[in-house]
Design an enzyme around this catalytic site. Sequence first.
Site, PDB file in Angstrom:
ATOM      1  N   ASP A  50       0.537  -1.035   0.031  1.00  0.00           N
ATOM      2  CA  ASP A  50      -0.186  -0.383   0.128  1.00  0.00           C
ATOM      3  C   ASP A  50       0.361   1.505  -0.320  1.00  0.00           C
ATOM      4  O   ASP A  50       1.778   1.295   0.531  1.00  0.00           O
ATOM      5  CB  ASP A  50      -1.175  -0.259   1.499  1.00  0.00           C
ATOM      6  CG  ASP A  50      -2.394   0.463   1.285  1.00  0.00           C
ATOM      7  OD1 ASP A  50      -2.876   0.616   0.658  1.00  0.00           O
ATOM      8  OD2 ASP A  50      -1.691   2.027   1.517  1.00  0.00           O
ATOM      9  N   ASP A  72       4.173   2.603  -4.282  1.00  0.00           N
ATOM     10  CA  ASP A  72       2.718   3.690  -4.953  1.00  0.00           C
ATOM     11  C   ASP A  72       3.120   3.120  -5.823  1.00  0.00           C
ATOM     12  O   ASP A  72       3.964   3.303  -6.656  1.00  0.00           O
ATOM     13  CB  ASP A  72       3.376   5.230  -4.792  1.00  0.00           C
ATOM     14  CG  ASP A  72       2.313   6.430  -5.886  1.00  0.00           C
ATOM     15  OD1 ASP A  72       1.781   5.247  -6.173  1.00  0.00           O
ATOM     16  OD2 ASP A  72       2.756   7.263  -5.543  1.00  0.00           O
ATOM     17  N   TYR A 165     -13.898   9.173 -12.324  1.00  0.00           N
ATOM     18  CA  TYR A 165     -13.509   7.570 -11.456  1.00  0.00           C
ATOM     19  C   TYR A 165     -14.164   6.821 -12.503  1.00  0.00           C
ATOM     20  O   TYR A 165     -13.695   5.985 -12.531  1.00  0.00           O
ATOM     21  CB  TYR A 165     -14.277   7.691 -10.187  1.00  0.00           C
ATOM     22  CG  TYR A 165     -14.362   6.125  -9.753  1.00  0.00           C
ATOM     23  CD1 TYR A 165     -13.489   5.879  -8.808  1.00  0.00           C
ATOM     24  CD2 TYR A 165     -15.435   5.249  -9.780  1.00  0.00           C
ATOM     25  CE1 TYR A 165     -13.439   4.723  -8.154  1.00  0.00           C
ATOM     26  CE2 TYR A 165     -15.001   4.049  -9.128  1.00  0.00           C
ATOM     27  CZ  TYR A 165     -14.277   4.352  -8.391  1.00  0.00           C
ATOM     28  OH  TYR A 165     -14.435   2.772  -7.648  1.00  0.00           O
ATOM     29  N   LYS A 169     -12.298   3.579 -14.619  1.00  0.00           N
ATOM     30  CA  LYS A 169     -12.181   2.480 -14.489  1.00  0.00           C
ATOM     31  C   LYS A 169     -13.010   2.050 -15.272  1.00  0.00           C
ATOM     32  O   LYS A 169     -12.800   0.339 -16.000  1.00  0.00           O
ATOM     33  CB  LYS A 169     -13.627   2.248 -13.065  1.00  0.00           C
ATOM     34  CG  LYS A 169     -13.415   2.732 -11.612  1.00  0.00           C
ATOM     35  CD  LYS A 169     -12.211   1.526 -11.248  1.00  0.00           C
ATOM     36  CE  LYS A 169     -11.882   1.661  -9.726  1.00  0.00           C
ATOM     37  NZ  LYS A 169     -11.065   1.024  -9.208  1.00  0.00           N
TER      38      LYS A 169
HETATM   39  N1  LIG Z   1     -15.813   0.364  -1.816  1.00  0.00           N
HETATM   40  C1  LIG Z   1     -16.906   0.143  -2.566  1.00  0.00           C
HETATM   41  O1  LIG Z   1     -17.515   0.404  -2.891  1.00  0.00           O
HETATM   42  C2  LIG Z   1     -16.095   0.210  -4.345  1.00  0.00           C
HETATM   43  C3  LIG Z   1     -17.078  -0.335  -5.737  1.00  0.00           C
HETATM   44  C4  LIG Z   1     -16.416  -0.772  -7.149  1.00  0.00           C
HETATM   45  C5  LIG Z   1     -15.410  -0.552  -6.909  1.00  0.00           C
HETATM   46  N2  LIG Z   1     -14.457  -0.604  -5.877  1.00  0.00           N
HETATM   47  C6  LIG Z   1     -12.903  -0.527  -6.192  1.00  0.00           C
HETATM   48  O2  LIG Z   1     -11.611  -1.560  -4.736  1.00  0.00           O
HETATM   49  C7  LIG Z   1     -10.731  -1.265  -4.488  1.00  0.00           C
HETATM   50  C8  LIG Z   1     -10.908  -0.912  -3.085  1.00  0.00           C
HETATM   51  O3  LIG Z   1     -12.212  -0.642  -2.270  1.00  0.00           O
HETATM   52  P1  LIG Z   1     -11.995  -0.074  -0.391  1.00  0.00           P
HETATM   53  O4  LIG Z   1     -12.863   0.794  -0.528  1.00  0.00           O
HETATM   54  O5  LIG Z   1     -11.115  -0.746  -0.211  1.00  0.00           O
HETATM   55  O6  LIG Z   1     -10.972   1.340  -1.008  1.00  0.00           O
HETATM   56  P2  LIG Z   1     -10.110   2.457  -0.011  1.00  0.00           P
HETATM   57  O7  LIG Z   1     -10.113   3.765  -0.316  1.00  0.00           O
HETATM   58  O8  LIG Z   1     -10.576   2.131   1.477  1.00  0.00           O
HETATM   59  O9  LIG Z   1      -8.684   1.572  -0.323  1.00  0.00           O
HETATM   60  C9  LIG Z   1      -7.615   1.767  -1.571  1.00  0.00           C
HETATM   61  C10 LIG Z   1      -6.293   1.421  -0.561  1.00  0.00           C
HETATM   62  O10 LIG Z   1      -5.556   1.630  -1.864  1.00  0.00           O
HETATM   63  C11 LIG Z   1      -4.698   2.478  -1.302  1.00  0.00           C
HETATM   64  N3  LIG Z   1      -3.966   3.383  -2.726  1.00  0.00           N
HETATM   65  C12 LIG Z   1      -4.384   4.489  -2.952  1.00  0.00           C
HETATM   66  N4  LIG Z   1      -3.477   5.001  -3.814  1.00  0.00           N
HETATM   67  C13 LIG Z   1      -2.090   3.903  -4.261  1.00  0.00           C
HETATM   68  C14 LIG Z   1      -1.008   4.287  -4.729  1.00  0.00           C
HETATM   69  N5  LIG Z   1      -0.706   5.189  -5.578  1.00  0.00           N
HETATM   70  N6  LIG Z   1      -0.394   2.975  -4.094  1.00  0.00           N
HETATM   71  C15 LIG Z   1      -0.397   2.258  -3.763  1.00  0.00           C
HETATM   72  N7  LIG Z   1      -1.544   1.917  -3.158  1.00  0.00           N
HETATM   73  C16 LIG Z   1      -2.451   2.936  -2.810  1.00  0.00           C
HETATM   74  C17 LIG Z   1      -5.000   3.126  -0.541  1.00  0.00           C
HETATM   75  O11 LIG Z   1      -4.239   3.571   0.322  1.00  0.00           O
HETATM   76  C18 LIG Z   1      -5.975   2.703   0.493  1.00  0.00           C
HETATM   77  O12 LIG Z   1      -5.623   1.421   0.732  1.00  0.00           O
HETATM   78  C19 LIG Z   1     -10.575   0.378  -5.250  1.00  0.00           C
HETATM   79  O13 LIG Z   1     -10.209   0.315  -6.122  1.00  0.00           O
HETATM   80  C20 LIG Z   1     -12.111   0.831  -5.149  1.00  0.00           C
HETATM   81  O14 LIG Z   1     -12.418   1.788  -6.709  1.00  0.00           O
HETATM   82  C21 LIG Z   1     -14.527  -0.222  -3.884  1.00  0.00           C
END
Ligand SMILES: NC(=O)c1ccc[n+]([C@@H]2O[C@H](COP(=O)([O-])OP(=O)(O)OC[C@H]3O[C@@H](n4cnc5c(N)ncnc54)[C@H](O)[C@@H]3O)[C@@H](O)[C@H]2O)c1
Length: 260
Positions: A50, A72, A165, A169
Amino acid sequence: MSQQSATPAPKHGLLAGKVAVITGVGAAETIGAVTAGLFVEEGARVVATDISGAQNETAAEIGPAAVPFQADITSEEQVAALFAFALDTYGRVDILVNVAGVPGSRRTPEITVEEYEAISSTHLLGTLLTNKHAVRAMAPTGGGAIVNFSSAASFNIDERISPAYSAAKSGVNSLTKSFAVHHGGQGVRVNAVAPGFTLSKKNTRVPAEALAQLSGKAALGRPGTPQEQAQVAAFLASDRASFLTGVVIPVDGGWTARLA
Ligand SMILES: NC(=O)c1ccc[n+]([C@@H]2O[C@H](COP(=O)([O-])OP(=O)(O)OC[C@H]3O[C@@H](n4cnc5c(N)ncnc54)[C@H](O)[C@@H]3O)[C@@H](O)[C@H]2O)c1
């Protein structure tokens, strides 16, 4: 080889003996953290990565089969270092699950260039770089499986979701299909999970009215859980999905099945 490679490969579970790199392993109850925990339960050894630093505590909670690495995914240098670390630690890479992402909160009138660039680079460049280096790491041992995290918002539009977004995606879906087609001959399968509204850590703070609206979008009338997303990722990463590649699977309780 580093000390962690002495961790024995578990013999049981859907992912027994596999080595997985998982991005987006933030604090507990992010989808990435739950995915890392499930993969270890299913017999994989994991590099938990992360950008935030939270991967250290999360990996420690999971146990010795999860090793943290801070990176990153928009930096090619850091992504290359991540896969070099995985190879040095475990000697091979069988699976990449690219969960890392940033939410887009602003709608069309308010969106800024900075937000567009942050969203685009994390989802598009991050997917491109992690997939590129995963293929390089997997090819010498006969291939592997990549699971990217897309979104139900990649298929259609909801007024609550940022256009940047949704567009990013949709690009993740395209990259998933591109890598599947370009690298199928090397034994690399590439698929994506497209979550609907899911109660990961950040969404537990959504106001009650919005929570009810977003939950009501699903045919099942409730939000998904991080565990339900992780289970589909585990299946796609496993040998049970051996003839599946280039697909994007909605894991959304039926949200995208609706006409509106
Ligand atoms: N939660 C939802 O309802 C939902 C719905 C559709 C899609 N998603 C997708 O599922 C995935 C996870 O969702 P979530 O709710 O756990 O998100 P979240 O924001 O809680 O977690 C995402 C993690 O990615 C890390 N991150 C961000 N940028 C980064 C980078 N450049 N390099 C490395 N790490 C990085 C953040 O620090 C965080 O820990 C995401 O891709 C999100 O877009 C989530």
